[in-house]
Motif scaffolding. Structure first.
Motif, PDB file in Angstrom:
ATOM      1  N   TYR A 112      -3.941   6.889  -3.107  1.00 13.09           N
ATOM      2  CA  TYR A 112      -3.166   5.709  -2.716  1.00 13.09           C
ATOM      3  C   TYR A 112      -3.105   4.737  -3.883  1.00 13.09           C
ATOM      4  O   TYR A 112      -3.901   4.805  -4.836  1.00 13.09           O
TER       5      TYR A 112
ATOM      6  N   LYS B  95     -11.791   4.657   3.205  1.00 13.27           N
ATOM      7  CA  LYS B  95     -13.015   5.465   3.064  1.00 13.27           C
ATOM      8  C   LYS B  95     -13.603   5.778   4.441  1.00 13.27           C
ATOM      9  O   LYS B  95     -13.980   6.922   4.723  1.00 13.27           O
TER      10      LYS B  95
ATOM     11  N   LEU C  87       0.841  -1.195   0.000  1.00 18.74           N
ATOM     12  CA  LEU C  87       0.000   0.000   0.000  1.00 18.74           C
ATOM     13  C   LEU C  87       0.875   1.243   0.000  1.00 18.74           C
ATOM     14  O   LEU C  87       1.787   1.370   0.816  1.00 18.74           O
TER      15      LEU C  87
ATOM     16  N   LYS D   4      -7.448  -6.324  -0.478  1.00 22.30           N
ATOM     17  CA  LYS D   4      -7.490  -5.027  -1.156  1.00 22.30           C
ATOM     18  C   LYS D   4      -8.813  -4.320  -0.897  1.00 22.30           C
ATOM     19  O   LYS D   4      -8.847  -3.122  -0.585  1.00 22.30           O
TER      20      LYS D   4
ATOM     21  N   GLU E   3      -9.403  -0.714   1.076  1.00 28.97           N
ATOM     22  CA  GLU E   3     -10.121   0.384   0.428  1.00 28.97           C
ATOM     23  C   GLU E   3     -11.320   0.825   1.263  1.00 28.97           C
ATOM     24  O   GLU E   3     -11.583   2.025   1.404  1.00 28.97           O
ATOM     25  N   ARG E   4     -12.034  -0.147   1.816  1.00 27.40           N
ATOM     26  CA  ARG E   4     -13.185   0.169   2.673  1.00 27.40           C
ATOM     27  C   ARG E   4     -12.738   0.934   3.907  1.00 27.40           C
ATOM     28  O   ARG E   4     -13.370   1.920   4.310  1.00 27.40           O
TER      29      ARG E   4
END
Length: 241
Positions: free
Chosen positions: A114, A215, A100, A207, A211-212
């Motif tokens: 990112y 956010k 990441l 992944k 990402e969750r």
């Protein structure tokens, strides 16, 4: 409320909703209802992208002056790795890694861009850098992009991209993680809340969860230093002032 909210963050949320409560009362109630945070924590080997001097090493312009009230003025980045596992047709489990590369606004700790990849990737870093440059182009002041001395940040393409945009480049001193403490703190929270104690069985699963979380971290996770509001709420508040 998120399962990783301790009593201080719960107090902040309640006060944001107009309830007047003390920390001790909330702590007592959470203990009684067994709502204490139980996230698994552990120390793991920190990923190091340092390969020696392979390009340009910039001075440490930030010098741990992380605070700013100007959005998009001071940006920091780093790379971290995660492990996940896959089971083949013979039932054998193999370990793989995910990398990441986030860029964070020091003003409100918001992750503005990112990249995620299966390998340490120059393209991954450059794609995230270019997005960060576009997003921060509204800053009226000269920007500074900070990092450690990892090989990707010494690349000619990386340093040239910053110079073309008249952006100052700053680097931590060699082997001094405290020079980029804000990003280290984010990595620690991320891994404590979704990674440690959890086994992921595919690249896509891990992944998607990262990402969750990003956010959620940007839009909903309250931060004490921001007055118990989220990063996005803080930015909008500054822009409206």
């Amino acid at each position: 409320t998120n399962k990783n909210y301790g009593y201080r963050r719960v107090v902040g949320e309640l006060r944001n909703q107009g309830y007047c409560v003390t920390k001790k009362k909330v702590q007592r109630i959470m203990q009684k209802l067994a709502l204490q945070v139980t996230s698994f924590t552990r120390k793991s080997r920190k990923y190091s992208s340092y390969k020696g001097k392979v390009g340009t090493v910039a001075p440490n312009r930030i010098r741990r002056r992380f605070n700013t009230y100007i959005p998009h003025q001071k940006i920091t980045t780093d790379t971290t790795e995660f492990k996940y596992y896959e089971i083949n047709a013979k039932g054998q489990m193999t370990m793989h890694k995910l990398y990441l590369d986030p860029f964070m606004d020091m003003c409100n700790c918001e992750i503005i861009s990112y990249g995620i990849d299966r390998h340490p990737s120059a393209k991954n870093v450059m794609d995230a850098l270019e997005k960060a440059i576009v997003i921060t182009s509204d800053c009226k002041y000269r920007r500074t992009f900070h990092s450690d001395q990892g090989w990707a940040y010494q690349m000619k393409a990386y340093t040239y991209c910053l110079k073309e945009e008249r952006i100052f480049q700053s680097m931590s001193r060699k082997g001094n993680c405290h020079d980029n403490a804000v990003m280290e703190n984010f990595f620690g929270l991320l891994k404590q809340e979704i990674y440690y104690g959890v086994t992921y069985y595919s690249y896509d699963e891990l992944k998607l969860e990262i990402e969750r979380y990003i956010k959620y971290y940007n839009e909903h996770r309250m931060k004490e230093k921001l007055g118990w509001i989220s990063s996005v709420q803080y930015r909008l508040k500054l822009l409206a002032a």
